[in-house]
Design a protein around this motif. Structure first.
Motif, short mmCIF file in Angstrom:
data_model
loop_
_atom_site.label_atom_id
_atom_site.label_comp_id
_atom_site.label_asym_id
_atom_site.label_seq_id
_atom_site.Cartn_x
_atom_site.Cartn_y
_atom_site.Cartn_z
N LEU A 331 0.93 -1.29 -0.01
CA LEU A 331 0.00 -0.17 0.09
C LEU A 331 0.97 1.24 0.00
O LEU A 331 0.62 2.28 -0.67
N THR A 332 1.61 1.25 0.87
CA THR A 332 2.87 2.43 1.08
C THR A 332 3.70 2.59 -0.17
O THR A 332 3.61 3.70 -0.75
N TYR A 333 3.96 1.55 -1.13
CA TYR A 333 4.54 1.65 -2.29
C TYR A 333 3.60 2.37 -3.28
O TYR A 333 3.96 3.21 -4.20
N LEU A 334 2.34 1.83 -3.05
CA LEU A 334 1.41 2.62 -4.20
C LEU A 334 1.22 4.08 -3.78
O LEU A 334 1.22 5.07 -4.79
N LEU A 335 1.34 4.33 -2.62
CA LEU A 335 1.00 5.81 -2.44
C LEU A 335 2.31 6.44 -2.85
O LEU A 335 2.07 7.48 -3.46
N VAL A 336 3.37 6.32 -2.67
CA VAL A 336 4.37 6.90 -3.05
C VAL A 336 4.71 6.92 -4.72
O VAL A 336 4.76 8.11 -5.11
N GLY A 471 10.33 12.00 0.90
CA GLY A 471 11.74 11.35 0.86
C GLY A 471 12.48 11.85 2.12
O GLY A 471 13.00 10.99 2.78
N PHE A 472 12.41 13.27 2.51
CA PHE A 472 13.11 13.43 3.71
C PHE A 472 12.28 13.28 5.17
O PHE A 472 12.81 12.91 6.12
N TYR A 473 10.82 13.36 4.84
CA TYR A 473 10.10 12.85 6.07
C TYR A 473 9.00 11.69 5.90
O TYR A 473 8.02 12.29 5.27
N PRO A 474 9.67 10.60 5.76
CA PRO A 474 8.72 9.35 5.14
C PRO A 474 7.21 9.29 5.72
O PRO A 474 6.62 8.68 5.38
N LEU A 477 3.72 10.06 4.30
CA LEU A 477 2.69 9.15 3.37
C LEU A 477 2.91 7.85 4.26
O LEU A 477 1.90 7.08 4.24
N ALA A 478 3.86 7.47 4.75
CA ALA A 478 3.73 5.95 5.72
C ALA A 478 2.63 6.09 6.97
O ALA A 478 2.12 5.00 7.12
#
Lengths: 490, 522
Positions: A331-336, A471-474, A477-478
């Motif tokens: 799911l997180t991969y999809l969001l990013v 990227g700096f603050y995962p 989205l996580a």
């Protein structure tokens, strides 16, 4: 029975659809962009009840459990709404170009997004199928939107035939599942699995369902329509297909695998292992040979579907937290991926307008005459390649972490190694486009291109901001992935 | 500890050191296109401030204390135990200093860059930030992020401002490194998850990971993943094939940084992670690494000898010199490790200087073929002197710095691996052959090519570039104690850990390795 609060996003989307058609009817042709603007406003308005629902919290079940609004549904709906708004922004300048059927275009995109929003809540076979059809049918039309263009016709026809075929396969699989378990709601299917898990009809049903979704997310060997369709379709539609339509497929796969087929993990786990390995490898290797940027992005999005499938692959061996981690990973991969891929497409749209070409060779020396666009392209492509500190690295990381949930498991480790090798191959073709843009000499006569339009610039700014910030603050989205992971718990 | 010092410790000096060049890069990019003349001063100023901060770090570093100093730790992503954790010990301190020292010189040596100047200097500064981050990161994920970040600017530096075959070289460099880092990423994850099984929660923190007991088999796998990645960077034979291409095609400053600092990241990684996290695997794999190191030493030297291109010659000499570093590291003796670390600094200085000198002559004649020169000493006496001086340092002539490093490496490896040490000493002889022979062909005798007759000797700027390096070469050669004093506790800590976790015993002088220590002591 009717929970109006929970259904408010869908109602607002439905009203927006009508408003868009009305605006299209009433305003003068050169103001048709107002229809798009109305669509964006509607998407954002539909997001408001998502926030209030999240604020109230809790899971709301409707229609005997076949329509559920939980944290997962809220997160995914939010993603589709935002992605839809970005696609509309990216479309507005593109449509200005030939200015026909503008209102219909916005209507179809919104209808497809409405389908995706329904899918997010669908928890039974029929609702899920209807949602998926609502996602796909407008997309068939959109792919053929430039009807004077042969390639667009080909794109639409291929997409349509494959789409209908995959729907049939999916429906066949669902009917087998229904036939063996006697249930159509996911939770009850899960309850009935134990009794039928050995039956070949049930196993076949699960596999057919996977194949059906495999077409939707363009997993190898069901991917061959994707690059042709992306290439022929209008560019913003290709962007939508690679994120919205593919995302809907992933969401369907996530809900159906982790809830309905939770007891059949030993069936879909190994099957998806193979599918993930094939999808990554074939997608990346084929992308290497592309000379057209849109085709390259098409194959790259095939490869990313493979990365999204990777955490699924080890589900048979996982229990409890590791299983949840796998769900979270996909799911997180999809969001990013949604944000960085939309950004990459927006950059490609802008550059294609500037250079008048989609061939990599014609982009030579782009950095000389348009450094901003070249830099944006670099940011999104490096993010897709997974270079920190851009958001893509985090997606890669959750994916690896999920598949290595049991470090001693040879299958998990070997899939991780395949994924690692693929990450390197991917670097190669992303770097090749950037090589042309940054290192090759600029042509003698610079292409005369249109300046960057404001809506497209807005789409670029939004995606860039998310790609950098996540990227700096995962957690950005996580957090949403964390919130939605509860679905994986039986 | 007195009060001012304690206050100083709370100041996030390491973050500042890493961020300064990145800020400089952004400043350079923000300069208006018309003010091209401001680019070099701004970039140079920021890199000099970074050097100043690094010197302040050196001054307030407590000598003789093992463990990490100036630690900073901020939670980054809690569910996985990732934190932004920085810190330095004696080894990373030297690497930070070397990086901060070489970058201003490399920037000042970049005046021949005339196209897309802003992009070039911004890339260099981002590169510096990435490299400094690698040397101070104490969280494996943060380390990995910096490791990857460094890759992008270097790719552009080689690919845009490099020589004729720059694009091939850039891609080769990029892919080799990326392959290594993909494996390392898998290794880092497996390590964190294994730790998670024992601690109940995953952690990427280096200091915490030291307390985790990995199984023997896991150690071998993880050692392999990390060593492959670092081995590509060092480079260890046979993973070195990217190096000659990248070094030769990169612009002068790029070569200086590649040879001077980037290669050290690999050796640093071997010391910091492989030796401490996987001690059992390290002890068992010593013969393999030592063989590869010795092959690298001799192979690099032999191939360097037959080069016709002076820049290629210097590039291959790096393979040989880094072989010494690896041999020193895997000798697993105090002398060997100290020698390896010192040799990393020495090689950064001397090879950096050699690349600078090659760049200077190339700017004048636009050829790197040794055969195109001859008798240069008569027209460019200063240049010839500098070249000879640096060559002698590189060969390891006392009292120049190369001698200290090579002597310690050979001493240390003779204690534990006598046969390898003897073979490696051949490399010292060969170094004299290829460098002095090149010197002889290029500088001595009558002028053979007419075009060389009018060459100008070194200008003020060029002398100013070389002078600090020459001074450090002499200083470290005559008085290496300050450097060794700072490295020694860190090295001792690593060896103590290996002795504690395995049955390996560090051999000492006058003590037979296989006798119990108590009996052998007088």
């Amino acid at each position: 029975m009717f929970d109006y609060h929970a259904l408010l996003p869908e109602f607002i989307l439905g009203a927006t659809l009508l408003v868009v058609l009305g605006v299209d009817l009433l305003v003068a042709p050169r103001r048709r962009w107002l229809a798009g603007a109305a669509g964006i406003v509607g998407l954002l308005a539909a997001g408001v009840p998502l926030l209030t629902l999240a604020g109230v919290g809790g899971t709301r079940e409707m229609f005997a459990g076949s329509y559920v609004v939980d944290d997962f549904a809220l997160v995914v709906k939010g993603l589709f709404l935002v992605a839809g708004a970005i696609v509309l922004l990216a479309s507005m300048s593109y449509l200005r170009g030939d200015r026909y059927y503008e209102g219909e275009y916005y209507f179809l995109i919104l209808a497809s997004i409405a389908g995706a929003v329904v899918m997010a809540s669908a928890r039974d076979l029929i609702t899920m199928f209807i949602g998926l059809e609502l996602v796909s049918a407008p997309a068939f039309l959109l792919a053929g939107w430039r009807k004077g263009d042969l390639r667009s016709n080909e794109a639409s026809l291929k997409f349509f035939l494959i789409g209908v075929l995959s729907s049939a396969v999916l429906l066949f699989g669902m009917s087998l599942v229904y036939g063996t378990t006697g249930e159509s709601t996911f939770t009850r299917i899960a309850g009935a699995t134990a009794a039928v898990s050995g039956e070949s009809a049930f196993v076949l049903g699960v596999l057919f369902t996977l194949v059906g979704f495999g077409f939707k997310i363009a997993a190898v060997p069901f991917h061959f329509w994707a690059p042709d369709t992306y290439q022929g379709a209008p560019l913003p539609v290709a962007a939508y297909l690679s994120v919205g339509s593919k995302g809907a497929g992933v969401v369907g796969l996530l809900t159906i695998c982790y809830s309905a087929f939770a007891g059949a993990r030993d069936v879909w786990g190994p099957a998806l292992w193979v599918l993930a390995a094939l999808t990554m490898t074939v997608g990346n290797l084929t992308a290497l040979r592309q000379s057209n940027v849109v085709r390259l992005l098409g194959y790259s999005s095939v490869a990313h579907a493979g990365f999204i499938l990777v955490p699924f692959a080890m589900a048979a061996a996982f229990e409890g937290p590791a299983l949840e981690e796998a769900f979270f990973g996909s799911l997180t991969y999809l969001l990013v991926y949604a944000f960085m891929n939309l950004g990459a497409f927006a950059a490609v749209i802008a550059i294609a307008e500037r250079t008048g070409s989609r061939e990599i060779d014609d982009w030579a020396g782009l950095a000389r005459y348009s450094p901003t666009l070249a830099t944006l392209l670099g940011v999104f492509f490096f993010s897709l390649a997974g270079i920190p500190p851009l958001a893509g690295w985090f997606a890669k990381f959750v994916m690896f972490k999920a598949v290595l949930g049991d470090p001693g498991n040879a299958w998990g480790v070997s899939l991780a190694v395949i994924a690692a090798v693929n990450a390197v191959i991917a670097l190669f073709f992303y770097a090749r486009v950037l090589k042309a843009a940054f290192m090759d000499p600029a042509p003698e006569s610079l292409p005369e291109g249109a300046p960057l339009s404001r809506p497209l610039a807005a789409a670029l700014v939004i995606t860039l901001a998310v790609t950098l910030a996540a990227g700096f603050y995962p957690q950005l989205l996580a957090f949403f992935g964390e919130a939605a992971r509860g679905l994986a718990l039986p | 500890m007195d009060a001012p010092l304690r206050a100083a410790m709370d100041f996030p000096i390491l973050s500042v050191i890493v961020l300064l060049p990145a800020v400089g890069g952004l400043m350079v990019l923000a300069l208006p296109r018309r003010r091209g003349e401001l680019v070099l001063p701004v970039a140079l100023a920021l890199s000099l401030i970074t050097l100043g901060a690094a010197c302040w770090l050196l001054a307030s570093f407590e000598t003789g204390v093992a463990g990490f100093q100036f630690e900073e730790q901020v939670i980054w992503y809690e569910p996985w135990g990732v934190s932004y954790h920085l810190g330095v010990d004696g080894i990373s301190l030297l690497m930070v200093l070397l990086t901060a020292f070489l970058f201003p010189i490399a920037l000042l040596a970049s005046t021949s860059i005339t196209t897309r100047v802003r992009g070039y200097f911004a890339s260099m500064l981002f590169l510096e930030a990435g490299i400094l981050g690698v040397f101070v990161a104490l969280d494996l994920l943060v380390f990995f992020a910096f490791w990857e970040v460094m890759l992008v600017p270097m790719y552009f530096i080689i690919g845009i401002w490099g020589g004729e075959r720059r694009i091939y070289a850039a891609l080769k460099f990029f892919l080799f490194t990326a392959l290594g880092s993909a494996l390392m990423l898998a290794g880092i994850l497996a390590l964190a998850l294994t730790a998670g099984d024992q601690l109940g929660r995953p952690t990427f923190d280096f200091v915490e990971l030291l307390g985790v007991d990995l199984g023997r088999a896991a150690q071998f796998w993880l050692f392999g993943a990390f060593a492959l990645s670092f081995g590509i960077k060092v480079p260890v034979f046979p993973l070195h094939t990217w190096l000659p291409d990248a070094h030769v095609e990169a612009p002068t400053a790029g070569s200086v940084i590649l040879a001077g600092v980037l290669l050290k990241m690999g050796a640093y990684g071997l010391i910091r992670f492989n030796l401490t996290l996987f001690p059992e695997a390290t002890v068992d794999l010593v013969p393999l690494l030592a063989v590869l190191a010795v092959i690298g030493i001799i192979y690099g030297a032999v191939v360097a000898t037959v080069q016709k291109d002076i820049k290629r010659l210097v590039a291959y000499s790096s393979v040989s010199h880094l072989g010494f570093v690896v041999l020193g590291i895997f000798a697993l003796t105090s002398q060997g490790l100290q020698g390896g670390v010192i040799q990393m600094v020495n090689h950064g200085l001397t090879t950096g200087a050699l690349f600078l000198l090659v760049g200077m002559i190339y700017e004048r004649r636009h050829t790197r073929q040794i055969a195109d020169y001859g008798g240069l000493a008569t027209v460019m006496p200063l240049f010839a002197g500098a070249f000879l001086f640096v060559s002698l340092a590189s060969i390891g002539l006392p009292p120049l710095n190369g001698f200290v490093g090579e002597f310690l490496v050979l001493l240390g490896s003779y204690l534990s691996l006598p046969g390898y040490a003897v073979a490696a000493s051949l490399g010292v002889v060969l170094a004299a052959v290829y460098l002095l022979w090149a010197y002889q062909r290029m500088f001595t005798g009558p002028i053979t090519v007419e075009a060389n007759r009018g060459l100008a000797d070194l200008g003020f700027r060029e002398v100013a570039l070389l002078a600090p390096i020459v001074a450090l070469v002499l200083f470290l050669g005559i008085f290496p104690k300050p450097a060794l004093d700072r490295v020694e506790p860190a090295v001792q800590g690593i060896l103590d850990r290996i002795e504690m976790t395995t049955d390996y015993q560090v051999p000492q002088f006058g003590i037979e390795a296989d006798l119990p220590e108590a009996e052998a002591r007088p």
